[in-house]
Design a protein around this motif. Sequence first.
Motif, mmCIF file in Angstrom:
data_model
loop_
_atom_site.group_PDB
_atom_site.id
_atom_site.type_symbol
_atom_site.label_atom_id
_atom_site.label_comp_id
_atom_site.label_asym_id
_atom_site.label_seq_id
_atom_site.Cartn_x
_atom_site.Cartn_y
_atom_site.Cartn_z
ATOM 1 N N UNK A 65 50.072 -58.873 -42.897
ATOM 2 C CA UNK A 65 51.241 -59.652 -42.510
ATOM 3 C C UNK A 65 50.876 -60.722 -41.480
ATOM 4 N N UNK A 66 50.150 -60.335 -40.443
ATOM 5 C CA UNK A 66 49.761 -61.318 -39.429
ATOM 6 C C UNK A 66 48.853 -62.389 -39.991
ATOM 7 N N UNK A 67 47.893 -61.995 -40.835
ATOM 8 C CA UNK A 67 46.993 -62.984 -41.432
ATOM 9 C C UNK A 67 47.756 -63.927 -42.347
ATOM 10 N N UNK A 68 48.687 -63.372 -43.121
ATOM 11 C CA UNK A 68 49.472 -64.208 -44.036
ATOM 12 C C UNK A 68 50.333 -65.212 -43.277
ATOM 13 N N UNK A 69 50.929 -64.775 -42.176
ATOM 14 C CA UNK A 69 51.753 -65.686 -41.381
ATOM 15 C C UNK A 69 50.907 -66.817 -40.793
ATOM 16 N N UNK A 70 49.731 -66.473 -40.266
ATOM 17 C CA UNK A 70 48.852 -67.499 -39.699
ATOM 18 C C UNK A 70 48.411 -68.497 -40.755
ATOM 19 N N UNK A 88 42.692 -70.869 -32.746
ATOM 20 C CA UNK A 88 42.170 -70.508 -31.440
ATOM 21 C C UNK A 88 42.960 -69.397 -30.783
ATOM 22 N N UNK A 89 44.276 -69.467 -30.866
ATOM 23 C CA UNK A 89 45.104 -68.425 -30.257
ATOM 24 C C UNK A 89 44.928 -67.093 -30.973
ATOM 25 N N UNK A 90 44.825 -67.134 -32.309
ATOM 26 C CA UNK A 90 44.620 -65.891 -33.062
ATOM 27 C C UNK A 90 43.295 -65.234 -32.684
#
Length: 331
Positions: free
Chosen positions: A54-59, A222-224
Amino acid sequence: MNTPPEDLNATLNAPPPEALPRNEHSRGRRVASWQEHHGWSAAASLRRLASRPLGSLLTITVMGLALALPLAFYLLLGNVQKLGEALGQSQAISVFMQPGQGAQQAQLLAQQLADRPQVASVIVKTPQQGMDELAKMQGFSGALQTLDSNPLPYVLQLQPREGLSATEVEQLAADVRTMHSVDLVQDSGSWRQRLDALLGVGNRAVLVLASLLALAALLVVGNTVRVDIASRSEEIGVLLLVGASSAFVRRPYLYAGIWYGLFSGILAALLAVLIEFALADPVAQLSRAYDGKLQVGGLPLWLLLAVPVAAAALGWLGARLVSAWQLRKAA
């Protein structure tokens, strides 16, 4: 956030070429070990992205949308330019002769204009041809029947040579105005200059927008990566204590940035293609309205292929900058 033991063990078991003494291995062994660690880092970073879908998909979605916007504007500007050409960006210059000038004077003036290097062709329209064109226009047929004679003059349709700039066409029209027996010259040069100026502003706006959105994508990566490094500070500390170099530690995060950029670039290219398909039907109708003169094009293939590569490089840069800063803090 505590680091899972299995992640730490996997990292510690990774081949660390920089941590081994150089005198224990030949040059070929060092190169092989370096390549092995690159392969491990690429695979490990990809598995880490898949572990939090989910987090990777959103990014990736946020970055893909950001990169797709300048592509959409570039597509729009290119087709506006083609529309301007279809509507007459290179319209002929209309030269109206003085009243009372006959066919002989019209042919003589046409020959003088055709001899100019800036002129591609000259067409002579007689007063009767002009009257016939007016008769076909709605609302003029009844009024023309009341005329005792034809008041229209001879008109020369002058087509400028291809490749002339708007300034050169304007200068040509100004020279024609000074010629003998010329009463009026109608030129769309001002309209062409306005269109060129608008397209210039649009191109500059697309460039600025692309730069800002690229910066936004870089900050997202960068933030991720920063959050990922912060969550694994204990693991990184152990690696540094056992002698791992900064390049060894940050390599998986650099590959993570590359994966983020590559997938977002692919998504941006797919979105651009979907926009082209969505506009295909109304564009075809518009082209038919102009008798097929409007040739609307899509984004070139080289640009669609270059977007994922450029996005991957952008993701690597964002990860490189943030990981170097974070590791200096950890050290």
